[in-house]
Design a protein around this motif. Structure first.
Motif, PDB file in Angstrom:
ATOM      1  N   GLU A  74       0.830  -1.207   0.000  1.00 45.50           N
ATOM      2  CA  GLU A  74       0.000   0.000   0.000  1.00 45.50           C
ATOM      3  C   GLU A  74       0.865   1.258   0.000  1.00 45.50           C
ATOM      4  OE1 GLU A  74      -3.015  -0.150   2.972  1.00 45.50           O
ATOM      5  OE2 GLU A  74      -4.034  -1.851   2.048  1.00 45.50           O
ATOM      6  N   ALA A  75       1.977   1.228   0.750  1.00 41.69           N
ATOM      7  CA  ALA A  75       2.888   2.376   0.747  1.00 41.69           C
ATOM      8  C   ALA A  75       3.399   2.627  -0.668  1.00 41.69           C
ATOM      9  CB  ALA A  75       4.052   2.124   1.698  1.00 41.69           C
ATOM     10  N   ARG A  76       3.706   1.560  -1.372  1.00 41.37           N
ATOM     11  CA  ARG A  76       4.189   1.685  -2.742  1.00 41.37           C
ATOM     12  C   ARG A  76       3.079   2.200  -3.658  1.00 41.37           C
ATOM     13  NH1 ARG A  76       4.495  -0.736  -7.581  1.00 41.37           N
ATOM     14  NH2 ARG A  76       6.489  -0.900  -8.639  1.00 41.37           N
ATOM     15  N   ALA A  77       1.859   1.734  -3.450  1.00 45.76           N
ATOM     16  CA  ALA A  77       0.741   2.174  -4.289  1.00 45.76           C
ATOM     17  C   ALA A  77       0.512   3.671  -4.177  1.00 45.76           C
ATOM     18  CB  ALA A  77      -0.527   1.411  -3.905  1.00 45.76           C
ATOM     19  N   PHE A  78       0.764   4.242  -3.002  1.00 47.08           N
ATOM     20  CA  PHE A  78       0.554   5.677  -2.795  1.00 47.08           C
ATOM     21  C   PHE A  78       1.741   6.518  -3.243  1.00 47.08           C
ATOM     22  CE2 PHE A  78      -2.891   4.314   0.035  1.00 47.08           C
ATOM     23  CZ  PHE A  78      -3.873   5.174  -0.395  1.00 47.08           C
ATOM     24  N   GLY A  79       2.769   5.871  -3.787  1.00 41.27           N
ATOM     25  CA  GLY A  79       3.863   6.649  -4.360  1.00 41.27           C
ATOM     26  C   GLY A  79       5.253   6.314  -3.849  1.00 41.27           C
ATOM     27  N   ALA A  80       5.370   5.468  -2.816  1.00 40.47           N
ATOM     28  CA  ALA A  80       6.694   5.109  -2.304  1.00 40.47           C
ATOM     29  C   ALA A  80       7.372   4.126  -3.257  1.00 40.47           C
ATOM     30  CB  ALA A  80       6.579   4.480  -0.916  1.00 40.47           C
ATOM     31  N   VAL A  81       8.702   4.168  -3.306  1.00 35.87           N
ATOM     32  CA  VAL A  81       9.438   3.200  -4.125  1.00 35.87           C
ATOM     33  C   VAL A  81       9.659   1.911  -3.351  1.00 35.87           C
ATOM     34  CG1 VAL A  81      10.596   4.963  -5.496  1.00 35.87           C
ATOM     35  CG2 VAL A  81      11.705   4.090  -3.420  1.00 35.87           C
ATOM     36  N   GLY A  82       9.430   1.961  -2.034  1.00 39.03           N
ATOM     37  CA  GLY A  82       9.610   0.753  -1.245  1.00 39.03           C
ATOM     38  C   GLY A  82       9.389   0.986   0.231  1.00 39.03           C
ATOM     39  N   PHE A  83       9.521  -0.098   0.985  1.00 39.36           N
ATOM     40  CA  PHE A  83       9.280  -0.075   2.429  1.00 39.36           C
ATOM     41  C   PHE A  83      10.308  -0.972   3.104  1.00 39.36           C
ATOM     42  CE2 PHE A  83       7.689  -2.308   6.110  1.00 39.36           C
ATOM     43  CZ  PHE A  83       7.122  -1.310   6.887  1.00 39.36           C
ATOM     44  N   ILE A  84      10.799  -0.534   4.247  1.00 37.50           N
ATOM     45  CA  ILE A  84      11.659  -1.380   5.071  1.00 37.50           C
ATOM     46  C   ILE A  84      11.339  -1.121   6.538  1.00 37.50           C
ATOM     47  CG2 ILE A  84      13.572   0.284   5.097  1.00 37.50           C
ATOM     48  CD1 ILE A  84      15.458  -2.227   5.064  1.00 37.50           C
ATOM     49  N   GLY A  85      11.279  -2.173   7.340  1.00 36.73           N
ATOM     50  CA  GLY A  85      10.938  -2.027   8.747  1.00 36.73           C
ATOM     51  C   GLY A  85      12.073  -1.444   9.567  1.00 36.73           C
ATOM     52  N   LYS A  86      11.720  -0.698  10.605  1.00 38.20           N
ATOM     53  CA  LYS A  86      12.732  -0.120  11.486  1.00 38.20           C
ATOM     54  C   LYS A  86      13.540  -1.184  12.220  1.00 38.20           C
ATOM     55  CE  LYS A  86      10.778   4.425  12.559  1.00 38.20           C
ATOM     56  NZ  LYS A  86      10.282   5.318  13.626  1.00 38.20           N
ATOM     57  N   GLY A  87      12.976  -2.401  12.298  1.00 41.97           N
ATOM     58  CA  GLY A  87      13.668  -3.467  13.007  1.00 41.97           C
ATOM     59  C   GLY A  87      14.790  -4.116  12.214  1.00 41.97           C
ATOM     60  N   ARG A  88      14.922  -3.773  10.939  1.00 44.68           N
ATOM     61  CA  ARG A  88      15.992  -4.353  10.123  1.00 44.68           C
ATOM     62  C   ARG A  88      17.348  -3.835  10.573  1.00 44.68           C
ATOM     63  NH1 ARG A  88      14.144  -6.403   5.245  1.00 44.68           N
ATOM     64  NH2 ARG A  88      11.982  -7.098   5.524  1.00 44.68           N
ATOM     65  N   ASP A  89      18.397  -4.607  10.291  1.00 38.78           N
ATOM     66  CA  ASP A  89      19.728  -4.151  10.717  1.00 38.78           C
ATOM     67  C   ASP A  89      20.187  -3.000   9.819  1.00 38.78           C
ATOM     68  OD1 ASP A  89      21.264  -5.098   8.417  1.00 38.78           O
ATOM     69  OD2 ASP A  89      21.015  -7.113   9.223  1.00 38.78           O
ATOM     70  N   LEU A  90      21.190  -2.280  10.295  1.00 38.20           N
ATOM     71  CA  LEU A  90      21.635  -1.053   9.631  1.00 38.20           C
ATOM     72  C   LEU A  90      22.100  -1.320   8.203  1.00 38.20           C
ATOM     73  CD1 LEU A  90      21.844   1.933  10.247  1.00 38.20           C
ATOM     74  CD2 LEU A  90      24.204   1.573  11.005  1.00 38.20           C
ATOM     75  N   GLY A  91      22.737  -2.464   7.996  1.00 38.08           N
ATOM     76  CA  GLY A  91      23.209  -2.791   6.654  1.00 38.08           C
ATOM     77  C   GLY A  91      22.071  -2.913   5.656  1.00 38.08           C
ATOM     78  N   GLU A  92      20.966  -3.527   6.071  1.00 43.91           N
ATOM     79  CA  GLU A  92      19.805  -3.668   5.190  1.00 43.91           C
ATOM     80  C   GLU A  92      19.189  -2.309   4.888  1.00 43.91           C
ATOM     81  OE1 GLU A  92      17.285  -7.518   5.805  1.00 43.91           O
ATOM     82  OE2 GLU A  92      17.983  -6.891   7.786  1.00 43.91           O
ATOM     83  N   ILE A  93      19.139  -1.441   5.905  1.00 47.05           N
ATOM     84  CA  ILE A  93      18.583  -0.100   5.703  1.00 47.05           C
ATOM     85  C   ILE A  93      19.473   0.697   4.749  1.00 47.05           C
ATOM     86  CG2 ILE A  93      18.066   2.101   6.832  1.00 47.05           C
ATOM     87  CD1 ILE A  93      17.143   0.510   9.270  1.00 47.05           C
ATOM     88  N   GLU A  94      20.783   0.577   4.921  1.00 45.23           N
ATOM     89  CA  GLU A  94      21.708   1.266   4.021  1.00 45.23           C
ATOM     90  C   GLU A  94      21.537   0.767   2.589  1.00 45.23           C
ATOM     91  OE1 GLU A  94      25.507   0.502   5.706  1.00 45.23           O
ATOM     92  OE2 GLU A  94      25.286   1.975   7.315  1.00 45.23           O
ATOM     93  N   ASP A  95      21.361  -0.543   2.425  1.00 44.24           N
ATOM     94  CA  ASP A  95      21.167  -1.109   1.089  1.00 44.24           C
ATOM     95  C   ASP A  95      19.874  -0.596   0.464  1.00 44.24           C
ATOM     96  OD1 ASP A  95      21.766  -3.149  -1.057  1.00 44.24           O
ATOM     97  OD2 ASP A  95      19.835  -3.914  -0.367  1.00 44.24           O
ATOM     98  N   ALA A  96      18.808  -0.508   1.284  1.00 50.59           N
ATOM     99  CA  ALA A  96      17.530  -0.007   0.782  1.00 50.59           C
ATOM    100  C   ALA A  96      17.655   1.451   0.354  1.00 50.59           C
ATOM    101  CB  ALA A  96      16.447  -0.161   1.854  1.00 50.59           C
ATOM    102  N   ILE A  97      18.381   2.246   1.136  1.00 56.00           N
ATOM    103  CA  ILE A  97      18.590   3.655   0.787  1.00 56.00           C
ATOM    104  C   ILE A  97      19.358   3.766  -0.529  1.00 56.00           C
ATOM    105  CG2 ILE A  97      19.792   5.780   1.459  1.00 56.00           C
ATOM    106  CD1 ILE A  97      19.163   5.047   4.389  1.00 56.00           C
ATOM    107  N   ALA A  98      20.391   2.952  -0.676  1.00 53.77           N
ATOM    108  CA  ALA A  98      21.194   2.982  -1.901  1.00 53.77           C
ATOM    109  C   ALA A  98      20.354   2.608  -3.116  1.00 53.77           C
ATOM    110  CB  ALA A  98      22.383   2.035  -1.762  1.00 53.77           C
ATOM    111  N   ARG A  99      19.517   1.587  -2.967  1.00 50.83           N
ATOM    112  CA  ARG A  99      18.673   1.158  -4.081  1.00 50.83           C
ATOM    113  C   ARG A  99      17.633   2.220  -4.433  1.00 50.83           C
ATOM    114  NH1 ARG A  99      16.451  -4.477  -2.250  1.00 50.83           N
ATOM    115  NH2 ARG A  99      15.359  -4.351  -4.255  1.00 50.83           N
TER     116      ARG A  99
END
Length: 207
Positions: free
Chosen positions: A94-119
């Motif tokens: 739903e976040a993507r449907a409203f215009g987001a390119v993606g979603f990641i949970g706050k509980g993910r480790d920092l490396g995953e969040i950094e990868d999501a930001i890069a992508r």
């Protein structure tokens, strides 16, 4: 060429953590921070060099996915990555449907969040598509102008046209014109149907 990244979250410590992740991924970027949806919208509208928005769904002034929809309306060409404590594939879709390119949970480790930001900075989409009928309506809402979205949110709160006009600093006639445009875009016949359509998509639900 200069670029900036907007970090919109009401928790200062989490904003700091995300800022560190963003700085590692894009050390050349200028980091902007906002603790409310209103401040985030102002920063998004003013940031000519904005390259990415990192957004929490649970922001003061936000209801459901209204933060995503409003910031997407303000800057439709800027990718929005939702980083939130809300979980589940449905939230991501739903976040993507409203215009987001993606979603990641706050509980993910920092490396995953950094990868999501890069992508997200690279223009990649992180979430899979969901129900095409639901997404079609969500994308219609995402196509509303910033003022139309604010009027719709006023409708969701049960506010009268004159109250919405006062809140937005516009005339009641302008509000009526926006309501007409909203009903036409959502393909509904009255205010009640518009509210139901938006609520069905999470705009009137806290996440």
């Amino acid at each position: 060429m200069s670029r900036s990244i907007l970090i919109a979250d009401d928790h200062p410590l989490f904003r700091q953590a995300i800022a560190m992740a963003a700085a590692k991924v894009a050390p050349d970027a200028r980091l902007l921070e906002a603790g409310t949806l209103a401040r985030a919208a102002e920063a998004a509208a003013a940031g000519d060099d904005l390259a990415l928005i990192l957004l929490d769904l649970k922001m003061p002034g936000a209801s459901g996915y209204s933060g995503v929809a409003l910031l997407h309306a303000e800057r439709p060409g800027v990718p929005i990555l939702v980083i939130s404590s809300a979980e589940g594939a449905e939230v991501a879709r739903e976040a993507r449907a409203f215009g987001a390119v993606g979603f990641i949970g706050k509980g993910r480790d920092l490396g995953e969040i950094e990868d999501a930001i890069a992508r997200a900075l690279a223009g990649q989409r992180l979430a899979e598509r969901g129900d095409p009928e639901v997404e079609a309506v969500a994308e219609t809402v995402a196509g509303l102008t910033p003022t139309q979205l604010k009027v719709l949110l006023g409708l969701l709160e049960g506010r009268l046209n004159k109250q919405i006009a006062h809140d937005l600093g516009i005339t009641e006639a302008t509000v009526k014109a926006h309501v007409t445009a909203i009903l036409k875009k959502l393909d509904v016949r009255n205010r009640t149907q518009a509210v139901l359509a938006a609520r069905a998509l999470g705009l009137g639900v806290k996440h």
